[in-house]
Scaffold this motif. Sequence first.
Motif, PDB file in Angstrom:
ATOM      1  N   THR A  60       0.885  -1.313  -0.026  1.00  0.00           N
ATOM      2  CA  THR A  60      -0.084  -0.145  -0.076  1.00  0.00           C
ATOM      3  C   THR A  60       0.844   1.298   0.116  1.00  0.00           C
ATOM      4  O   THR A  60       0.585   2.128  -0.820  1.00  0.00           O
ATOM      5  CB  THR A  60      -0.852   0.112   1.213  1.00  0.00           C
ATOM      6  OG1 THR A  60      -1.696  -1.159   1.167  1.00  0.00           O
ATOM      7  CG2 THR A  60      -2.025   1.213   1.353  1.00  0.00           C
ATOM      8  N   SER A 114      -5.751   9.635  -1.344  1.00  0.00           N
ATOM      9  CA  SER A 114      -6.792   9.059  -0.998  1.00  0.00           C
ATOM     10  C   SER A 114      -6.418   7.546  -0.405  1.00  0.00           C
ATOM     11  O   SER A 114      -7.008   7.066   0.628  1.00  0.00           O
ATOM     12  CB  SER A 114      -7.722   8.772  -2.231  1.00  0.00           C
ATOM     13  OG  SER A 114      -8.256   9.957  -2.747  1.00  0.00           O
ATOM     14  N   ILE A 115      -5.497   6.946  -0.836  1.00  0.00           N
ATOM     15  CA  ILE A 115      -5.011   5.770  -0.400  1.00  0.00           C
ATOM     16  C   ILE A 115      -4.475   5.931   0.909  1.00  0.00           C
ATOM     17  O   ILE A 115      -4.742   5.069   1.864  1.00  0.00           O
ATOM     18  CB  ILE A 115      -3.865   4.922  -1.417  1.00  0.00           C
ATOM     19  CG1 ILE A 115      -4.434   4.595  -2.570  1.00  0.00           C
ATOM     20  CG2 ILE A 115      -3.178   3.903  -0.624  1.00  0.00           C
ATOM     21  CD1 ILE A 115      -3.467   4.083  -3.601  1.00  0.00           C
ATOM     22  N   TYR A 116      -3.630   6.895   1.110  1.00  0.00           N
ATOM     23  CA  TYR A 116      -3.020   7.216   2.493  1.00  0.00           C
ATOM     24  C   TYR A 116      -4.059   7.597   3.564  1.00  0.00           C
ATOM     25  O   TYR A 116      -3.998   7.204   4.448  1.00  0.00           O
ATOM     26  CB  TYR A 116      -1.987   8.474   2.355  1.00  0.00           C
ATOM     27  CG  TYR A 116      -1.089   8.601   3.178  1.00  0.00           C
ATOM     28  CD1 TYR A 116       0.128   7.862   3.450  1.00  0.00           C
ATOM     29  CD2 TYR A 116      -1.532   9.482   4.577  1.00  0.00           C
ATOM     30  CE1 TYR A 116       0.754   7.965   4.650  1.00  0.00           C
ATOM     31  CE2 TYR A 116      -0.530   9.675   5.570  1.00  0.00           C
ATOM     32  CZ  TYR A 116       0.465   9.000   5.837  1.00  0.00           C
ATOM     33  OH  TYR A 116       1.352   9.281   6.762  1.00  0.00           O
ATOM     34  N   THR A 117      -5.032   8.531   2.965  1.00  0.00           N
ATOM     35  CA  THR A 117      -6.153   8.836   4.086  1.00  0.00           C
ATOM     36  C   THR A 117      -6.818   7.610   4.394  1.00  0.00           C
ATOM     37  O   THR A 117      -7.144   7.354   5.451  1.00  0.00           O
ATOM     38  CB  THR A 117      -7.183   9.630   3.090  1.00  0.00           C
ATOM     39  OG1 THR A 117      -6.338  10.875   2.844  1.00  0.00           O
ATOM     40  CG2 THR A 117      -8.102  10.271   4.309  1.00  0.00           C
ATOM     41  N   ASP A 118      -7.124   6.584   3.602  1.00  0.00           N
ATOM     42  CA  ASP A 118      -7.888   5.434   3.844  1.00  0.00           C
ATOM     43  C   ASP A 118      -7.091   4.558   4.760  1.00  0.00           C
ATOM     44  O   ASP A 118      -7.549   3.907   5.679  1.00  0.00           O
ATOM     45  CB  ASP A 118      -8.547   4.731   2.448  1.00  0.00           C
ATOM     46  CG  ASP A 118      -9.158   3.507   2.762  1.00  0.00           C
ATOM     47  OD1 ASP A 118     -10.289   3.596   3.654  1.00  0.00           O
ATOM     48  OD2 ASP A 118      -8.686   2.358   2.109  1.00  0.00           O
ATOM     49  N   ARG A 119      -5.836   4.333   4.321  1.00  0.00           N
ATOM     50  CA  ARG A 119      -5.070   3.200   5.068  1.00  0.00           C
ATOM     51  C   ARG A 119      -4.010   3.757   6.194  1.00  0.00           C
ATOM     52  O   ARG A 119      -3.223   3.116   6.662  1.00  0.00           O
ATOM     53  CB  ARG A 119      -4.214   2.581   4.013  1.00  0.00           C
ATOM     54  CG  ARG A 119      -5.008   1.990   2.681  1.00  0.00           C
ATOM     55  CD  ARG A 119      -5.755   0.812   3.119  1.00  0.00           C
ATOM     56  NE  ARG A 119      -4.833  -0.342   3.478  1.00  0.00           N
ATOM     57  CZ  ARG A 119      -5.392  -1.464   3.743  1.00  0.00           C
ATOM     58  NH1 ARG A 119      -6.400  -1.812   3.577  1.00  0.00           N
ATOM     59  NH2 ARG A 119      -4.378  -2.418   4.147  1.00  0.00           N
ATOM     60  N   ARG A 120      -4.248   5.085   6.718  1.00  0.00           N
ATOM     61  CA  ARG A 120      -3.291   5.632   7.453  1.00  0.00           C
ATOM     62  C   ARG A 120      -3.601   4.888   8.734  1.00  0.00           C
ATOM     63  O   ARG A 120      -2.464   4.573   9.440  1.00  0.00           O
ATOM     64  CB  ARG A 120      -3.693   7.180   7.751  1.00  0.00           C
ATOM     65  CG  ARG A 120      -2.517   7.995   8.126  1.00  0.00           C
ATOM     66  CD  ARG A 120      -2.736   8.440   9.754  1.00  0.00           C
ATOM     67  NE  ARG A 120      -3.533   8.055  10.480  1.00  0.00           N
ATOM     68  CZ  ARG A 120      -3.431   7.206  11.626  1.00  0.00           C
ATOM     69  NH1 ARG A 120      -2.457   6.994  11.924  1.00  0.00           N
ATOM     70  NH2 ARG A 120      -4.657   7.229  12.380  1.00  0.00           N
ATOM     71  N   GLN A 121      -4.454   4.501   9.411  1.00  0.00           N
ATOM     72  CA  GLN A 121      -4.829   3.780  10.663  1.00  0.00           C
ATOM     73  C   GLN A 121      -3.892   2.488  10.550  1.00  0.00           C
ATOM     74  O   GLN A 121      -3.126   2.202  11.533  1.00  0.00           O
ATOM     75  CB  GLN A 121      -6.121   3.716  10.941  1.00  0.00           C
ATOM     76  CG  GLN A 121      -6.062   3.072  12.347  1.00  0.00           C
ATOM     77  CD  GLN A 121      -5.949   3.812  13.320  1.00  0.00           C
ATOM     78  OE1 GLN A 121      -5.979   5.104  13.326  1.00  0.00           O
ATOM     79  NE2 GLN A 121      -5.023   3.426  14.383  1.00  0.00           N
ATOM     80  N   GLU A 122      -4.066   1.881   9.435  1.00  0.00           N
ATOM     81  CA  GLU A 122      -3.443   0.394   9.477  1.00  0.00           C
ATOM     82  C   GLU A 122      -1.887   0.569   9.275  1.00  0.00           C
ATOM     83  O   GLU A 122      -0.922  -0.125   9.765  1.00  0.00           O
ATOM     84  CB  GLU A 122      -3.986  -0.473   8.211  1.00  0.00           C
ATOM     85  CG  GLU A 122      -5.327  -0.745   8.666  1.00  0.00           C
ATOM     86  CD  GLU A 122      -6.503   0.059   8.094  1.00  0.00           C
ATOM     87  OE1 GLU A 122      -6.271   0.774   7.101  1.00  0.00           O
ATOM     88  OE2 GLU A 122      -7.648   0.026   8.553  1.00  0.00           O
TER      89      GLU A 122
END
Length: 167
Positions: A60, A114-122
Amino acid sequence: MLVLLAFIIVFHITSAALLFIATLDNAWWVGEGFYADVWKICINSTNCTEISDAFLDYSTMQAVQATMILSTILCCIAFLIFLLQLFRLKQGERFVLTSIIQLLSCLSVVIAASIYTDRRQELHSQNQNFYALTSEGTYGYSFILAWVAFAFTFISGLMYLILRKRK
């Protein structure tokens, strides 16, 4: 017309500069005593760890890295093609190729952000011993610059699509 041309050139160079800063600077996720970006995570500015395949969701982060690099390259290519078309196009023609490439740059940066925003927590909570400190933070200025660069490249792409070469 010369003022409009100067504005378009400055606007495009600003877009490219925003993309360079957002891609290279270490401020996508910041907190007290740490900062992280798409390349590495640093605690106290001394203990820096590069994001590598040791992380569970490395693919990711590679996608974010690749799309940010792609957006920067496409923005620079669009500027060079604009300069070439400026002297090669006949009067009344539009800068369609420049617009398409700039809109592809816009698409790339919005995908990365968008990818960074969506996957930031993981991405920032998988390795418990290192990321325990980074779970409490906020989005940094590089992340915000990526979204601003998205807006700039989108507006620039639309300007090139509408713009006709005049005297």
